[in-house]
Write a protein that holds these residues in place. Structure first.
Motif, short mmCIF file in Angstrom:
data_model
loop_
_atom_site.label_atom_id
_atom_site.label_comp_id
_atom_site.label_asym_id
_atom_site.label_seq_id
_atom_site.Cartn_x
_atom_site.Cartn_y
_atom_site.Cartn_z
N ALA A 44 9.65 4.50 -8.52
CA ALA A 44 8.81 4.18 -7.36
C ALA A 44 9.73 3.90 -6.18
O ALA A 44 10.38 2.86 -6.13
CB ALA A 44 7.94 2.96 -7.65
N PRO A 45 9.81 4.82 -5.22
CA PRO A 45 10.66 4.58 -4.04
C PRO A 45 9.98 3.64 -3.06
O PRO A 45 8.76 3.51 -3.05
CB PRO A 45 10.82 5.98 -3.44
N LEU A 286 -5.40 27.68 -1.01
CA LEU A 286 -4.41 26.97 -0.21
C LEU A 286 -3.03 27.13 -0.84
O LEU A 286 -2.88 27.11 -2.07
CB LEU A 286 -4.72 25.47 -0.14
N GLY A 287 -2.02 27.28 0.02
CA GLY A 287 -0.66 27.23 -0.47
C GLY A 287 -0.28 25.80 -0.81
O GLY A 287 -1.00 24.85 -0.50
N ALA A 288 0.86 25.62 -1.45
CA ALA A 288 1.30 24.28 -1.81
C ALA A 288 2.81 24.24 -1.97
O ALA A 288 3.44 25.25 -2.30
CB ALA A 288 0.64 23.83 -3.12
N ILE A 289 3.36 23.07 -1.69
CA ILE A 289 4.72 22.76 -2.09
C ILE A 289 4.69 21.38 -2.75
O ILE A 289 3.72 20.64 -2.61
CB ILE A 289 5.72 22.74 -0.91
N VAL A 290 5.74 21.07 -3.48
CA VAL A 290 5.93 19.73 -4.02
C VAL A 290 7.07 19.09 -3.25
O VAL A 290 8.12 19.70 -3.06
CB VAL A 290 6.23 19.77 -5.53
N GLY A 291 6.83 17.87 -2.77
CA GLY A 291 7.83 17.17 -1.98
C GLY A 291 8.31 15.91 -2.66
O GLY A 291 7.88 15.55 -3.76
N SER A 292 9.22 15.21 -1.99
CA SER A 292 9.76 13.96 -2.52
C SER A 292 9.91 12.96 -1.37
O SER A 292 9.98 13.34 -0.21
CB SER A 292 11.12 14.19 -3.19
N MET A 293 9.93 11.69 -1.73
CA MET A 293 10.32 10.66 -0.79
C MET A 293 11.85 10.53 -0.90
O MET A 293 12.51 11.45 -1.38
CB MET A 293 9.62 9.35 -1.15
N SER A 296 15.68 9.18 -6.27
CA SER A 296 16.88 9.53 -7.01
C SER A 296 16.60 10.69 -7.95
O SER A 296 15.56 11.34 -7.90
CB SER A 296 17.37 8.31 -7.79
N HIS A 297 17.53 10.92 -8.87
CA HIS A 297 17.42 12.01 -9.83
C HIS A 297 16.24 11.82 -10.79
O HIS A 297 15.82 12.79 -11.43
CB HIS A 297 18.72 12.13 -10.62
N VAL A 298 15.70 10.61 -10.88
CA VAL A 298 14.55 10.37 -11.75
C VAL A 298 13.29 10.93 -11.10
O VAL A 298 12.61 11.80 -11.67
CB VAL A 298 14.39 8.86 -12.04
N GLY A 299 12.96 10.46 -9.90
CA GLY A 299 11.76 10.93 -9.22
C GLY A 299 11.82 12.41 -8.89
O GLY A 299 10.84 13.15 -9.08
N ASP A 319 15.07 17.76 -1.78
CA ASP A 319 16.49 17.52 -1.53
C ASP A 319 16.88 16.05 -1.57
O ASP A 319 18.06 15.72 -1.40
CB ASP A 319 16.88 18.10 -0.16
N ALA A 320 15.93 15.14 -1.80
CA ALA A 320 16.20 13.71 -1.66
C ALA A 320 17.42 13.26 -2.45
O ALA A 320 18.30 12.56 -1.92
CB ALA A 320 14.97 12.89 -2.09
N ALA A 321 17.50 13.64 -3.71
CA ALA A 321 18.62 13.17 -4.54
C ALA A 321 19.95 13.83 -4.15
O ALA A 321 21.02 13.31 -4.47
CB ALA A 321 18.32 13.41 -6.02
N TRP A 322 19.88 14.97 -3.44
CA TRP A 322 21.10 15.62 -2.96
C TRP A 322 21.84 14.72 -1.98
O TRP A 322 23.07 14.78 -1.87
CB TRP A 322 20.75 16.95 -2.30
N TRP A 323 21.11 13.88 -1.25
CA TRP A 323 21.71 13.00 -0.26
C TRP A 323 22.47 11.83 -0.89
O TRP A 323 23.23 11.15 -0.19
CB TRP A 323 20.63 12.45 0.67
N LEU A 324 22.29 11.59 -2.17
CA LEU A 324 22.92 10.42 -2.79
C LEU A 324 24.41 10.65 -3.01
O LEU A 324 24.83 11.70 -3.50
CB LEU A 324 22.27 10.11 -4.14
N LYS A 325 25.18 9.65 -2.65
CA LYS A 325 26.62 9.69 -2.91
C LYS A 325 26.89 9.65 -4.41
O LYS A 325 27.82 10.31 -4.91
CB LYS A 325 27.30 8.51 -2.21
#
Length: 355
Positions: A44-45, A286-293, A296-299, A319-325
Motif C-alpha cells: 500500500a503506497p 474502451l482501451g486500457a492500461i495498468v498504472g502504478s503509484m 516498489s517491486h511488490v506493487g 516505471d515506479a520501481a525503476w526509480w528506486l535506488k
C-alpha cells in the motif's frame, strides 16, 4: 494465517518531480500473510495527493478491520477471503489492495506457480513507459534523450501546470529532441479546464507533436467536461483519477467520457477488482492500461503480473520501481530498459525484506 505489516522507505536514484509533489523516497506499507509454510506479499503506497490515504491509516486498516475480517479463515479460502477484505471497510483502497495482492501471492505460492501464471498467463515480460520528471523545457528535452538511451520508447510528460503556453513549449521541445519515433503521452493530473484542455490538445495536434494520449485533463468529478473534451479532439483521452471502481467506470462508459481507462491496484483495491475493470472496459470497447503509484517491486510486480494475464491496448505505466535506488525486498521483478521481467519463482518471487 498470520498477517504482518512493515513500513518501508526506499530512496530514489533521481528525485521525482511533478506539479503535485517532489519525491526523494517511495514510502510504502508492505503486508505479508503467512500460512506457516509460505508467505505472500502486498503493498500500500502513500499517495496523499491522489487517494488521500496515509501509511498510518493503511496500517491501522490492515491490522484492524481487515485482520478481524480474515480471522479464523484458512489459506484455501481465497474467494471468501477477497470478499471479506472488500467488505471490511469503506474506501482504504491501498490497504485493501495490499492484502488482496498478498492473498493472491500466497495462493500462487501454495501451488508453486508464479503469480502471472496463477492468473492465467504464459507471458513473462511486459513493457512500460517512463515518466519525465518535471522541469523547464530544456531539462525535459535532455531527460527525454536520457530515457531513450536507458531503453525506453514511450515517454510520459506531466502537464497541466497552469501555464498552457509553457506546457506547449515543453512538449514541442521534447518532440524535437527525441525525434518522430518515440511515443509521447501527456498527464495533466486534473490540471486543465475543459476549454484549456481542448485549446492545448488542438494546438499540439496542429503542430504535429503526435501525442499518443492525454491522461485526466480535468478534475476527476467532471465527467461531463471530460466527455466534452473527448468529443472535440482527435487525441485519445485516458481516464485515471475519475475511475476507482466499477461504478466509476460504468459512468465513464455511459457518458463516453474517455477513450481509455488507467487501472491501478492501489486505486481500485486489488487484483480482483482490477480484473473486473479490465474486462468491463474491453467489453465496451474502451482501451486500457495498468498504472502504478510510487510503489516498489511488490506493487509493480503484482501490476505487471496482471498485465501479463490481461493484455492491455497500450503500453502500461509501470516505471515506479525503476526509480528506486534499491529495492526494499529481495527478489521479484527486474527492469531491462522498458522491459519488466517477471520472476519464474512462485508468486511474486519476493523472498523477504532487504537488509
Amino acid at each position: 494465517m498470520k498477517l504482518s505489516t512493515h513500513l518501508v522507505s526506499a530512496p530514489l536514484h533521481t528525485p521525482f518531480v511533478t506539479a503535485l509533489r517532489t519525491a526523494t523516497h517511495a514510502e510504502s506499507l508492505l503486508v505479508s500473510i503467512s500460512d506457516g509454510d509460505h508467505t505472500g506479499w502486498g503493498e500500500a503506497p502513500q499517495v496523499w495527493k491522489v487517494t488521500g490515504e496515509s501509511l498510518a491509516g493503511a496500517q491501522a486498516c490492515v491490522e484492524g478491520p481487515i485482520a478481524a475480517a480474515l480471522d479464523g479463515l484458512g489459506p484455501d479460502d481465497l474467494t471468501d477471503a477477497l470478499r471479506r477484505v472488500q467488505g471490511a471497510v469503506q474506501g482504504n483502497y491501498g490497504a485493501k489492495a495490499a492484502v488482496d495482492v498478498a492473498l493472491h501471492d500466497l495462493a500462487a505460492r501454495r501451488v508453486g506457480r508464479p503469480l502471472h501464471g496463477f492468473l492465467g498467463s504464459t507471458v513473462d515480460v511486459v513493457r512500460t513507459d517512463v515518466t519525465l520528471s518535471a522541469g523547464d523545457a530544456s531539462a525535459l528535452a535532455r531527460a527525454g534523450i536520457d530515457r531513450l538511451n536507458d531503453g525506453f520508447d514511450v515517454l510520459k510528460v506531466k502537464v497541466g501546470t497552469g501555464d498552457a503556453a509553457a506546457d506547449f513549449d515543453r512538449v514541442r521541445r521534447i518532440r524535437e529532441a527525441v525525434g518522430p519515433d518515440a511515443r509521447i503521452r501527456l498527464d495533466a493530473n486534473q490540471g486543465w479546464t475543459r476549454r484549456d484542455a481542448v485549446t492545448a490538445i488542438r494546438a499540439l495536434e496542429d503542430a504535429g507533436c503526435a501525442i499518443e494520449l492525454v491522461e485526466q485533463p480535468v478534475a476527476a468529478a467532471d465527467l461531463d467536461g471530460m466527455a466534452w473534451i473527448t468529443d472535440r479532439v482527435s487525441t485519445p483521452i485516458l481516464a485515471d483519477e475519475s475511475v476507482y471502481g466499477v461504478r466509476d467506470l460504468v459512468a465513464v462508459i455511459r457518458l463516453g467520457a474517455a477513450d481509455l481507462v488507467n487501472v491501478k491496484l492501489a486505486k481500485c483495491g486489488g487484483l480482483a477488482t482490477a480484473r473486473t475493470l479490465l474486462e468491463l472496459a474491453r467489453e465496451h470497447g474502451l482501451g486500457a492500461i495498468v498504472g502504478s503509484m510510487m510503489e516498489s517491486h511488490v506493487g509493480v510486480g503484482a501490476a505487471a503480473a496482471l498485465v501479463a494475464a490481461y493484455p492491455t491496448s497500450a503500453v502500461n505505466d509501470l516505471d515506479a520501481a525503476w526509480w528506486l535506488k534499491e529495492s526494499p525486498v529481495l527478489g521479484g521483478i527486474r527492469y531491462e530498459g522498458a522491459r519488466i521481467h517477471l520472476p519464474s519463482a512462485p508468486g511474486l518471487g519476493v523472498t523477504g525484506l532487504a537488509a
